[in-house]
Design a protein around this motif. Structure first.
Motif, PDB file in Angstrom:
ATOM      1  N   SER A  77       0.769  -1.268  -0.019  1.00  0.00           N
ATOM      2  CA  SER A  77       0.018  -0.017   0.073  1.00  0.00           C
ATOM      3  C   SER A  77       0.984   1.232   0.212  1.00  0.00           C
ATOM      4  O   SER A  77       0.658   2.238  -0.800  1.00  0.00           O
ATOM      5  N   ARG A  78       1.965   1.267   0.858  1.00  0.00           N
ATOM      6  CA  ARG A  78       2.755   2.336   0.897  1.00  0.00           C
ATOM      7  C   ARG A  78       3.474   2.572  -0.521  1.00  0.00           C
ATOM      8  O   ARG A  78       3.632   3.862  -0.807  1.00  0.00           O
ATOM      9  N   LEU A  79       4.000   1.351  -0.793  1.00  0.00           N
ATOM     10  CA  LEU A  79       4.679   1.358  -2.228  1.00  0.00           C
ATOM     11  C   LEU A  79       3.588   1.962  -3.223  1.00  0.00           C
ATOM     12  O   LEU A  79       4.115   3.036  -4.105  1.00  0.00           O
ATOM     13  N   ALA A  84       1.968   6.431  -6.828  1.00  0.00           N
ATOM     14  CA  ALA A  84       0.942   7.493  -7.409  1.00  0.00           C
ATOM     15  C   ALA A  84       1.476   9.100  -7.032  1.00  0.00           C
ATOM     16  O   ALA A  84       1.321   9.958  -7.910  1.00  0.00           O
ATOM     17  N   ALA A  85       2.129   9.129  -5.921  1.00  0.00           N
ATOM     18  CA  ALA A  85       2.719  10.721  -5.475  1.00  0.00           C
ATOM     19  C   ALA A  85       3.649  11.040  -6.480  1.00  0.00           C
ATOM     20  O   ALA A  85       3.810  12.363  -6.738  1.00  0.00           O
ATOM     21  N   LEU A  86       4.202  10.206  -7.147  1.00  0.00           N
ATOM     22  CA  LEU A  86       5.405  10.482  -8.000  1.00  0.00           C
ATOM     23  C   LEU A  86       4.670  10.840  -9.401  1.00  0.00           C
ATOM     24  O   LEU A  86       5.532  11.149 -10.404  1.00  0.00           O
ATOM     25  N   GLY A  87       3.651  10.501  -9.467  1.00  0.00           N
ATOM     26  CA  GLY A  87       2.839  10.922 -10.706  1.00  0.00           C
ATOM     27  C   GLY A  87       2.851   9.536 -11.753  1.00  0.00           C
ATOM     28  O   GLY A  87       2.508   9.970 -12.847  1.00  0.00           O
ATOM     29  N   TYR A  88       2.886   8.443 -11.319  1.00  0.00           N
ATOM     30  CA  TYR A  88       2.908   7.246 -12.056  1.00  0.00           C
ATOM     31  C   TYR A  88       1.334   6.478 -11.728  1.00  0.00           C
ATOM     32  O   TYR A  88       0.957   6.625 -10.716  1.00  0.00           O
ATOM     33  N   ASP A  91      -1.038   0.407 -11.200  1.00  0.00           N
ATOM     34  CA  ASP A  91      -1.992  -0.754 -11.747  1.00  0.00           C
ATOM     35  C   ASP A  91      -2.548  -1.903 -10.825  1.00  0.00           C
ATOM     36  O   ASP A  91      -1.715  -2.235  -9.829  1.00  0.00           O
ATOM     37  N   LYS A  92      -3.872  -1.906 -10.922  1.00  0.00           N
ATOM     38  CA  LYS A  92      -4.559  -2.814  -9.735  1.00  0.00           C
ATOM     39  C   LYS A  92      -4.486  -4.219 -10.634  1.00  0.00           C
ATOM     40  O   LYS A  92      -5.088  -4.162 -11.588  1.00  0.00           O
ATOM     41  N   ASP A  93      -4.123  -5.277  -9.771  1.00  0.00           N
ATOM     42  CA  ASP A  93      -4.577  -6.706 -10.317  1.00  0.00           C
ATOM     43  C   ASP A  93      -6.062  -6.913 -10.588  1.00  0.00           C
ATOM     44  O   ASP A  93      -6.714  -6.084 -10.051  1.00  0.00           O
ATOM     45  N   ASP A  94      -6.504  -8.052 -10.984  1.00  0.00           N
ATOM     46  CA  ASP A  94      -7.700  -8.259 -10.830  1.00  0.00           C
ATOM     47  C   ASP A  94      -8.212  -8.725  -9.514  1.00  0.00           C
ATOM     48  O   ASP A  94      -9.424  -8.755  -9.239  1.00  0.00           O
ATOM     49  N   GLY A  95      -7.214  -8.643  -8.620  1.00  0.00           N
ATOM     50  CA  GLY A  95      -7.601  -8.572  -7.133  1.00  0.00           C
ATOM     51  C   GLY A  95      -7.775 -10.089  -6.688  1.00  0.00           C
ATOM     52  O   GLY A  95      -7.374 -10.439  -5.405  1.00  0.00           O
ATOM     53  N   VAL A  96      -7.754 -11.109  -7.327  1.00  0.00           N
ATOM     54  CA  VAL A  96      -7.776 -12.460  -6.923  1.00  0.00           C
ATOM     55  C   VAL A  96      -6.400 -12.982  -6.249  1.00  0.00           C
ATOM     56  O   VAL A  96      -6.189 -13.222  -5.145  1.00  0.00           O
TER      57      VAL A  96
END
Length: 132
Positions: A77-79, A84-88, A91-96
């Motif tokens: 989560s912190r990574l 995101a804070a660096l502007g990138y 990508d979230k996986d499908d969650g499984v």
């Protein structure tokens, strides 16, 4: 002279700051203008500390967990927050796969707490049953 850390964001409104004056204490040269802060300067103090530990650990998430005393999902989560804070884009996986990884990590954390004597065997068993 004590050096202060550059604030990346305004303490009043939260917007990004800019540097308008640079000075060399060695040769006494001063530059004035509008200078952008590097991306890393715009991270919060906590995010910069996380990045420092992450780099010192050579990206080894287990080492980051141990050093900061946080769980795998918290490291991820912190990574993601730093990315995101660096502007990138994060990508979230499908969650499984992520859910399975997070469940395994929660189990490891419970067993680690038991091993360190922070919880009783009965509490560990209860927490493991709640994970199902």
């Amino acid at each position: 002279m004590a050096r202060r850390e550059v604030m990346g964001n305004c303490p009043v409104c939260g917007e990004g700051m800019e540097i308008t004056r640079l000075h060399c204490h060695y040769c006494d040269t001063t530059l004035e203008g509008h200078f952008a802060l590097c991306k890393f300067c715009q991270l919060s103090r906590e995010q910069r500390k996380f990045v420092e530990v992450f780099i010192a650990s050579r990206g080894n998430i287990k080492e980051v967990e141990r050093t900061l005393g946080i769980s795998y999902p918290t490291v991820r989560s912190r990574l993601d927050q730093v990315i995101a804070a660096l502007g990138y884009t994060v990508d979230k996986d499908d969650g499984v796969e992520t859910e399975a990884e997070e469940m395994a990590e929660r189990r490891r954390e419970i067993l680690s707490r038991l091993d360190r004597g922070e919880i009783t065997p009965e509490e560990a068993l209860q927490k493991l049953k709640e994970q199902r």
